[in-house]
Design a protein around this motif. Sequence first.
Motif, PDB file in Angstrom:
ATOM      1  N   ALA A  69      -8.186  14.408 -35.395  1.00  0.00           N
ATOM      2  CA  ALA A  69      -8.873  13.547 -36.367  1.00  0.00           C
ATOM      3  C   ALA A  69      -8.198  13.637 -37.737  1.00  0.00           C
ATOM      4  O   ALA A  69      -8.045  12.633 -38.445  1.00  0.00           O
ATOM      5  N   LEU A  70      -7.748  14.849 -38.111  1.00  0.00           N
ATOM      6  CA  LEU A  70      -7.044  15.030 -39.387  1.00  0.00           C
ATOM      7  C   LEU A  70      -5.713  14.268 -39.355  1.00  0.00           C
ATOM      8  O   LEU A  70      -5.360  13.571 -40.312  1.00  0.00           O
ATOM      9  N   ALA A  71      -5.002  14.381 -38.242  1.00  0.00           N
ATOM     10  CA  ALA A  71      -3.697  13.702 -38.106  1.00  0.00           C
ATOM     11  C   ALA A  71      -3.859  12.184 -38.178  1.00  0.00           C
ATOM     12  O   ALA A  71      -2.977  11.487 -38.672  1.00  0.00           O
ATOM     13  N   ARG A  72      -4.998  11.677 -37.688  1.00  0.00           N
ATOM     14  CA  ARG A  72      -5.251  10.225 -37.752  1.00  0.00           C
ATOM     15  C   ARG A  72      -5.791   9.805 -39.117  1.00  0.00           C
ATOM     16  O   ARG A  72      -6.021   8.619 -39.347  1.00  0.00           O
ATOM     17  N   GLY A  73      -6.027  10.772 -39.994  1.00  0.00           N
ATOM     18  CA  GLY A  73      -6.522  10.457 -41.331  1.00  0.00           C
ATOM     19  C   GLY A  73      -8.005  10.134 -41.361  1.00  0.00           C
ATOM     20  O   GLY A  73      -8.504   9.560 -42.320  1.00  0.00           O
ATOM     21  N   GLU A  74      -8.732  10.536 -40.311  1.00  0.00           N
ATOM     22  CA  GLU A  74     -10.166  10.220 -40.249  1.00  0.00           C
ATOM     23  C   GLU A  74     -11.026  11.231 -40.993  1.00  0.00           C
ATOM     24  O   GLU A  74     -12.148  10.916 -41.409  1.00  0.00           O
ATOM     25  N   ILE A  75     -10.532  12.464 -41.101  1.00  0.00           N
ATOM     26  CA  ILE A  75     -11.296  13.503 -41.813  1.00  0.00           C
ATOM     27  C   ILE A  75     -10.378  14.206 -42.807  1.00  0.00           C
ATOM     28  O   ILE A  75      -9.152  14.138 -42.695  1.00  0.00           O
ATOM     29  N   THR A  76     -10.994  14.907 -43.768  1.00  0.00           N
ATOM     30  CA  THR A  76     -10.209  15.677 -44.734  1.00  0.00           C
ATOM     31  C   THR A  76      -9.860  17.042 -44.127  1.00  0.00           C
ATOM     32  O   THR A  76     -10.457  17.460 -43.128  1.00  0.00           O
ATOM     33  N   LEU A  77      -8.931  17.742 -44.779  1.00  0.00           N
ATOM     34  CA  LEU A  77      -8.585  19.098 -44.341  1.00  0.00           C
ATOM     35  C   LEU A  77      -9.817  20.006 -44.410  1.00  0.00           C
ATOM     36  O   LEU A  77     -10.045  20.814 -43.516  1.00  0.00           O
ATOM     37  N   HIS A  78     -10.596  19.849 -45.472  1.00  0.00           N
ATOM     38  CA  HIS A  78     -11.804  20.675 -45.591  1.00  0.00           C
ATOM     39  C   HIS A  78     -12.756  20.453 -44.426  1.00  0.00           C
ATOM     40  O   HIS A  78     -13.356  21.397 -43.909  1.00  0.00           O
ATOM     41  N   GLU A  79     -12.895  19.202 -44.017  1.00  0.00           N
ATOM     42  CA  GLU A  79     -13.785  18.907 -42.893  1.00  0.00           C
ATOM     43  C   GLU A  79     -13.234  19.545 -41.612  1.00  0.00           C
ATOM     44  O   GLU A  79     -13.991  20.081 -40.794  1.00  0.00           O
ATOM     45  N   GLU A  80     -11.915  19.508 -41.450  1.00  0.00           N
ATOM     46  CA  GLU A  80     -11.317  20.150 -40.270  1.00  0.00           C
ATOM     47  C   GLU A  80     -11.641  21.652 -40.274  1.00  0.00           C
ATOM     48  O   GLU A  80     -12.079  22.211 -39.272  1.00  0.00           O
ATOM     49  N   ILE A  81     -11.426  22.286 -41.440  1.00  0.00           N
ATOM     50  CA  ILE A  81     -11.657  23.735 -41.543  1.00  0.00           C
ATOM     51  C   ILE A  81     -13.139  24.055 -41.339  1.00  0.00           C
ATOM     52  O   ILE A  81     -13.495  25.025 -40.682  1.00  0.00           O
ATOM     53  N   ARG A  82     -14.001  23.198 -41.884  1.00  0.00           N
ATOM     54  CA  ARG A  82     -15.451  23.406 -41.728  1.00  0.00           C
ATOM     55  C   ARG A  82     -15.852  23.393 -40.247  1.00  0.00           C
ATOM     56  O   ARG A  82     -16.574  24.259 -39.768  1.00  0.00           O
ATOM     57  N   ARG A  83     -15.301  22.403 -39.500  1.00  0.00           N
ATOM     58  CA  ARG A  83     -15.628  22.300 -38.071  1.00  0.00           C
ATOM     59  C   ARG A  83     -15.061  23.482 -37.288  1.00  0.00           C
ATOM     60  O   ARG A  83     -15.715  24.021 -36.396  1.00  0.00           O
ATOM     61  N   ASP A  84     -13.811  23.855 -37.618  1.00  0.00           N
ATOM     62  CA  ASP A  84     -13.181  24.992 -36.935  1.00  0.00           C
ATOM     63  C   ASP A  84     -14.015  26.255 -37.127  1.00  0.00           C
ATOM     64  O   ASP A  84     -14.311  26.975 -36.177  1.00  0.00           O
ATOM     65  N   ALA A  85     -14.370  26.529 -38.392  1.00  0.00           N
ATOM     66  CA  ALA A  85     -15.106  27.754 -38.716  1.00  0.00           C
ATOM     67  C   ALA A  85     -16.454  27.773 -38.001  1.00  0.00           C
ATOM     68  O   ALA A  85     -16.883  28.804 -37.470  1.00  0.00           O
ATOM     69  N   GLU A  86     -17.109  26.611 -37.963  1.00  0.00           N
ATOM     70  CA  GLU A  86     -18.435  26.523 -37.355  1.00  0.00           C
ATOM     71  C   GLU A  86     -18.406  26.838 -35.855  1.00  0.00           C
ATOM     72  O   GLU A  86     -19.425  27.173 -35.270  1.00  0.00           O
ATOM     73  N   SER A  87     -17.218  26.737 -35.249  1.00  0.00           N
ATOM     74  CA  SER A  87     -17.131  27.013 -33.809  1.00  0.00           C
ATOM     75  C   SER A  87     -17.011  28.512 -33.514  1.00  0.00           C
ATOM     76  O   SER A  87     -16.975  28.929 -32.369  1.00  0.00           O
ATOM     77  N   ILE A  88     -16.931  29.343 -34.579  1.00  0.00           N
ATOM     78  CA  ILE A  88     -16.867  30.801 -34.376  1.00  0.00           C
ATOM     79  C   ILE A  88     -18.225  31.420 -34.682  1.00  0.00           C
ATOM     80  O   ILE A  88     -18.791  31.204 -35.758  1.00  0.00           O
ATOM     81  N   ARG A  89     -18.734  32.203 -33.719  1.00  0.00           N
ATOM     82  CA  ARG A  89     -20.042  32.853 -33.919  1.00  0.00           C
ATOM     83  C   ARG A  89     -19.919  34.375 -33.986  1.00  0.00           C
ATOM     84  O   ARG A  89     -20.894  35.059 -34.253  1.00  0.00           O
ATOM     85  N   THR A  90     -18.722  34.883 -33.756  1.00  0.00           N
ATOM     86  CA  THR A  90     -18.466  36.325 -33.790  1.00  0.00           C
ATOM     87  C   THR A  90     -18.637  36.843 -35.226  1.00  0.00           C
ATOM     88  O   THR A  90     -18.238  36.149 -36.164  1.00  0.00           O
TER      89      THR A  90
END
Length: 202
Positions: free
Chosen positions: A36-57
Motif C-alpha cells: 500500500a505504501l509503494a502504491r502511494g495509498e498510505i503514508t510511512l507512518h500509517e505503514e509503521i502504525r499497522r506493522d507495530a499493531e501486529s505485534i503483541r509480544t
Amino acid sequence: MTLILDWDGTVTVDDTLILALREFGDWQVYLDAAAALARGEITLHEEIRRDAESIRTPIDEVVAWLVERLELRPGFHELAEAYRPLIVSSNFRQLIEPILAREGVRVEVRANDVEWEPGGWRATFRNGDACGTCGEPCKRADVTSADAIGEVVYVGDGYSDRCAAQAADRIFARDGLARYLDERGVAYEPFDDLSDVTRALA
Ligand SMILES: [Mg+2]
Ligand SMILES: [Zn+2]
C-alpha cells in the motif's frame, strides 16, 4: 559539520522492525502495508502504525531478542567517534537505544515511541504534521531543526530518507534511497560500509 544518520538499513544491516515483525508480528500485515505504501495509498507512518499493531509480544522480550542478534554495519563505531552523529529514525527509540547501549555508543537519537497494549503495540509519532515538501509527516523537520553547525551531511538507505536527505548539503545513499535519487537526478555519494563514509569525510 553536522552528521545525520538514519538507523535501519543504514547503521543496522537489516531493518529492525522487519526483523521483529517476521519473528513476532503478522507478516501478511507487513506485506499488505508495504504494498500500500509503494502504491502511494498510505503514508510511512500509517505503514509503521499497522506493522507495530501486529505485534503483541511485550516490548522487553522483543528488545532482548534484537539485542542478541541485531548486526550493525561495519564502521559505525569509528564514524560515531569521529563525528558524534545525530540518529534520526522513523523507528521506535525503545528498539534503538538498547542496541546503542549494547555497543557502548552514546549519541543523540530522534525517533518515535511505542507502547505495549493488549491489542498490539501502539506507535506515537513525533512529527505528526504533513511536511511542506513531500506532503506527509517526514524526517525533514529533524534535519532542518538539527541545530546544524556548518555543512549538513545525511546518510540513509530508504523511503524515510527520501525527503529528509534532500534537505542536507551532502548525501550518502545506498539501496532504495540511491535508486530513488538516481531516478530524480539528485547527486549523492554511494556507500556500502560506514567506513566508506568516514573515509570520504576525512
Ligand atoms: Mg533506513
Ligand atoms: Zn518531507
